[in-house]
Motif scaffolding. Structure first.
Motif, PDB file in Angstrom:
ATOM      1  N   LEU A  82       0.868  -1.164  -0.138  1.00 57.93           N
ATOM      2  CA  LEU A  82       0.002  -0.009   0.082  1.00 57.93           C
ATOM      3  C   LEU A  82       0.982   1.267  -0.079  1.00 57.93           C
ATOM      4  O   LEU A  82       0.477   2.313  -0.642  1.00 57.93           O
ATOM      5  CB  LEU A  82      -0.993   0.032   1.089  1.00 57.93           C
ATOM      6  CG  LEU A  82      -2.199  -1.189   1.277  1.00 57.93           C
ATOM      7  CD1 LEU A  82      -2.673  -1.270   2.492  1.00 57.93           C
ATOM      8  CD2 LEU A  82      -2.970  -1.121   0.014  1.00 57.93           C
ATOM      9  N   GLU A  83       1.991   1.352   0.852  1.00 57.40           N
ATOM     10  CA  GLU A  83       2.900   2.474   0.746  1.00 57.40           C
ATOM     11  C   GLU A  83       3.377   2.654  -0.506  1.00 57.40           C
ATOM     12  O   GLU A  83       3.629   3.714  -0.912  1.00 57.40           O
ATOM     13  CB  GLU A  83       3.880   2.192   1.843  1.00 57.40           C
ATOM     14  CG  GLU A  83       3.457   2.601   3.243  1.00 57.40           C
ATOM     15  CD  GLU A  83       4.520   1.943   4.300  1.00 57.40           C
ATOM     16  OE1 GLU A  83       4.434   2.012   5.521  1.00 57.40           O
ATOM     17  OE2 GLU A  83       5.799   1.495   3.577  1.00 57.40           O
ATOM     18  N   GLU A  84       4.080   1.644  -1.019  1.00 55.51           N
ATOM     19  CA  GLU A  84       4.464   1.529  -2.419  1.00 55.51           C
ATOM     20  C   GLU A  84       3.827   1.926  -3.376  1.00 55.51           C
ATOM     21  O   GLU A  84       4.270   2.844  -4.231  1.00 55.51           O
ATOM     22  CB  GLU A  84       5.463   0.421  -2.702  1.00 55.51           C
ATOM     23  CG  GLU A  84       6.696  -0.155  -1.881  1.00 55.51           C
ATOM     24  CD  GLU A  84       7.722   0.689  -1.920  1.00 55.51           C
ATOM     25  OE1 GLU A  84       8.058   0.881  -3.098  1.00 55.51           O
ATOM     26  OE2 GLU A  84       8.565   0.997  -1.097  1.00 55.51           O
ATOM     27  N   THR A  85       2.657   1.619  -3.485  1.00 52.04           N
ATOM     28  CA  THR A  85       1.659   1.912  -4.388  1.00 52.04           C
ATOM     29  C   THR A  85       1.403   3.538  -4.459  1.00 52.04           C
ATOM     30  O   THR A  85       1.352   4.004  -5.525  1.00 52.04           O
ATOM     31  CB  THR A  85       0.348   1.223  -4.394  1.00 52.04           C
ATOM     32  OG1 THR A  85       0.764  -0.317  -4.181  1.00 52.04           O
ATOM     33  CG2 THR A  85      -0.510   1.522  -5.365  1.00 52.04           C
ATOM     34  N   ALA A  86       1.263   4.092  -3.360  1.00 60.27           N
ATOM     35  CA  ALA A  86       1.049   5.549  -3.313  1.00 60.27           C
ATOM     36  C   ALA A  86       2.022   6.349  -3.904  1.00 60.27           C
ATOM     37  O   ALA A  86       1.842   7.082  -4.713  1.00 60.27           O
ATOM     38  CB  ALA A  86       0.526   5.981  -1.808  1.00 60.27           C
TER      39      ALA A  86
ATOM     40  N   LYS B 157      -4.771   6.841   2.934  1.00 57.92           N
ATOM     41  CA  LYS B 157      -3.757   7.409   2.058  1.00 57.92           C
ATOM     42  C   LYS B 157      -3.727   7.112   0.717  1.00 57.92           C
ATOM     43  O   LYS B 157      -3.489   8.027  -0.179  1.00 57.92           O
ATOM     44  CB  LYS B 157      -2.493   6.746   2.998  1.00 57.92           C
ATOM     45  CG  LYS B 157      -2.356   7.611   4.179  1.00 57.92           C
ATOM     46  CD  LYS B 157      -0.657   7.641   4.570  1.00 57.92           C
ATOM     47  CE  LYS B 157      -0.529   8.284   6.081  1.00 57.92           C
ATOM     48  NZ  LYS B 157      -0.083   7.645   6.936  1.00 57.92           N
ATOM     49  N   LEU B 158      -4.161   5.946   0.236  1.00 65.85           N
ATOM     50  CA  LEU B 158      -4.089   5.504  -0.963  1.00 65.85           C
ATOM     51  C   LEU B 158      -5.031   6.073  -1.844  1.00 65.85           C
ATOM     52  O   LEU B 158      -5.024   6.913  -2.854  1.00 65.85           O
ATOM     53  CB  LEU B 158      -4.129   3.779  -1.183  1.00 65.85           C
ATOM     54  CG  LEU B 158      -3.764   3.312  -2.494  1.00 65.85           C
ATOM     55  CD1 LEU B 158      -2.703   3.664  -3.144  1.00 65.85           C
ATOM     56  CD2 LEU B 158      -3.713   1.731  -2.332  1.00 65.85           C
ATOM     57  N   GLN B 159      -6.397   6.106  -0.949  1.00 64.91           N
ATOM     58  CA  GLN B 159      -7.446   6.890  -1.715  1.00 64.91           C
ATOM     59  C   GLN B 159      -7.062   8.259  -1.839  1.00 64.91           C
ATOM     60  O   GLN B 159      -7.706   8.781  -2.684  1.00 64.91           O
ATOM     61  CB  GLN B 159      -8.485   6.658  -0.619  1.00 64.91           C
ATOM     62  CG  GLN B 159     -10.157   7.190  -1.215  1.00 64.91           C
ATOM     63  CD  GLN B 159     -11.201   6.880  -0.155  1.00 64.91           C
ATOM     64  OE1 GLN B 159     -10.862   6.025   0.610  1.00 64.91           O
ATOM     65  NE2 GLN B 159     -12.297   7.660  -0.476  1.00 64.91           N
TER      66      GLN B 159
ATOM     67  N   ASN C 139      -7.305   0.062 -11.542  1.00 67.80           N
ATOM     68  CA  ASN C 139      -7.743   0.593 -12.849  1.00 67.80           C
ATOM     69  C   ASN C 139      -6.952   1.982 -13.095  1.00 67.80           C
ATOM     70  O   ASN C 139      -6.413   2.287 -14.089  1.00 67.80           O
ATOM     71  CB  ASN C 139      -9.019   1.182 -12.870  1.00 67.80           C
ATOM     72  CG  ASN C 139     -10.092  -0.263 -12.735  1.00 67.80           C
ATOM     73  OD1 ASN C 139      -9.850  -1.224 -13.122  1.00 67.80           O
ATOM     74  ND2 ASN C 139     -11.257   0.059 -12.007  1.00 67.80           N
ATOM     75  N   TYR C 140      -6.630   2.709 -12.099  1.00 69.19           N
ATOM     76  CA  TYR C 140      -5.891   3.865 -12.270  1.00 69.19           C
ATOM     77  C   TYR C 140      -4.263   3.669 -12.626  1.00 69.19           C
ATOM     78  O   TYR C 140      -3.960   4.277 -13.684  1.00 69.19           O
ATOM     79  CB  TYR C 140      -6.126   4.679 -10.984  1.00 69.19           C
ATOM     80  CG  TYR C 140      -5.422   6.268 -11.059  1.00 69.19           C
ATOM     81  CD1 TYR C 140      -4.462   6.640 -10.193  1.00 69.19           C
ATOM     82  CD2 TYR C 140      -5.470   7.106 -12.364  1.00 69.19           C
ATOM     83  CE1 TYR C 140      -3.914   8.031 -10.336  1.00 69.19           C
ATOM     84  CE2 TYR C 140      -5.166   8.237 -12.385  1.00 69.19           C
ATOM     85  CZ  TYR C 140      -4.198   8.747 -11.598  1.00 69.19           C
ATOM     86  OH  TYR C 140      -3.623   9.952 -11.376  1.00 69.19           O
ATOM     87  N   ILE C 141      -3.626   2.661 -12.005  1.00 75.08           N
ATOM     88  CA  ILE C 141      -2.354   2.499 -12.609  1.00 75.08           C
ATOM     89  C   ILE C 141      -2.360   2.047 -13.950  1.00 75.08           C
ATOM     90  O   ILE C 141      -1.527   2.147 -14.638  1.00 75.08           O
ATOM     91  CB  ILE C 141      -1.662   1.522 -11.585  1.00 75.08           C
ATOM     92  CG1 ILE C 141      -1.519   2.032 -10.223  1.00 75.08           C
ATOM     93  CG2 ILE C 141      -0.264   1.028 -12.164  1.00 75.08           C
ATOM     94  CD1 ILE C 141      -0.869   1.018  -9.218  1.00 75.08           C
TER      95      ILE C 141
END
Lengths: 126, 93
Positions: free
Chosen positions: A100-104, B28-30, B55-57
């Motif tokens: 999750l961290e890396e993805t952001a 945080k991702l949101q 989807n976004y990636i």
């Protein structure tokens, strides 16, 4: 800085462009885009380290394009973390928190790179 | 945010990840997803955030591909010194 690396690469590609095919050129530009992303994050991030390894090994840079065909509606939420792992460089070896961290961070970097490429495009075509 | 985790979550080798940690990271991702996809104020499930993230990636990867092709065509069709000047101009922006 991401922009410097990418722009220098574009210069080089532009100079040698008469001798290469158009699909070869666009592949080189694409590679330069991912390289400049990876260099900007350097070794600080797992995704950029994985990307740098891939680039240095000269392996083809491929990301899955379609939704996994195996995902039936009921299973979709169970598969999303796995789908995400395939989209983020280095994903398969990350635990959930790391993923999750890396993805952001990866997304932030990707959007910056896309904006940079759009700026260069506007600049050249004006 | 739901405390139910998708069954595919893998536990950390170091320590047990709490639901709170996951929820915090998911929100945080949101926050990095565009508003058009998920409004930041919406409380959505972790699964939905992950789905929109994927989807976004994928769409960002497609944009990189598309822009690479268009840049390639532009460089081919533009006279070299003006392309180089334009590239330098981009640096100064």
């Amino acid at each position: 800085m991401m922009a410097c690396h990418f722009l220098r690469a574009l210069f080089r590609i532009q100079q040698t462009s008469t001798s290469s095919s158009s699909s070869g050129r666009s592949r080189r530009i694409r590679r330069a885009a991912y390289a400049s992303m990876a260099y900007s994050a350097g070794t600080r991030r797992a995704w950029s380290r994985a990307l740098l390894r891939k680039l240095r090994s000269r392996a083809r840079l491929r990301f899955p394009r379609r939704l996994s065909r195996a995902a039936t509606p009921q299973r979709r939420d169970m598969d999303q973390a796995q789908v995400l792992r395939k989209l983020v460089p280095g994903g398969p070896s990350m635990d959930d928190c790391k993923l999750l961290e890396e993805t952001a961070d990866y997304i932030r970097c990707l959007t910056t790179q896309v904006r940079l490429m759009q700026t260069v495009m506007d600049s050249i075509s004006s | 945010m739901s405390s139910r985790r998708p069954r595919s979550w893998q536990p950390s080798s170091a320590s047990r990840i709490t639901d709170e940690q996951i929820n915090d990271l998911v929100s945080k991702l949101q926050a990095v997803l565009p508003e058009a996809r998920i409004r930041r104020s919406d409380r959505v499930s972790a699964a939905k955030v992950l789905q929109e993230t994927c989807n976004y990636i994928r769409s960002l990867h497609r944009e990189v591909d598309d822009l690479s092709e268009r840049l390639s065509e532009l460089l081919a069709s533009t006279e070299s010194s003006s392309a180089q000047a334009a590239i330098i101009r981009s640096l100064l922006m």
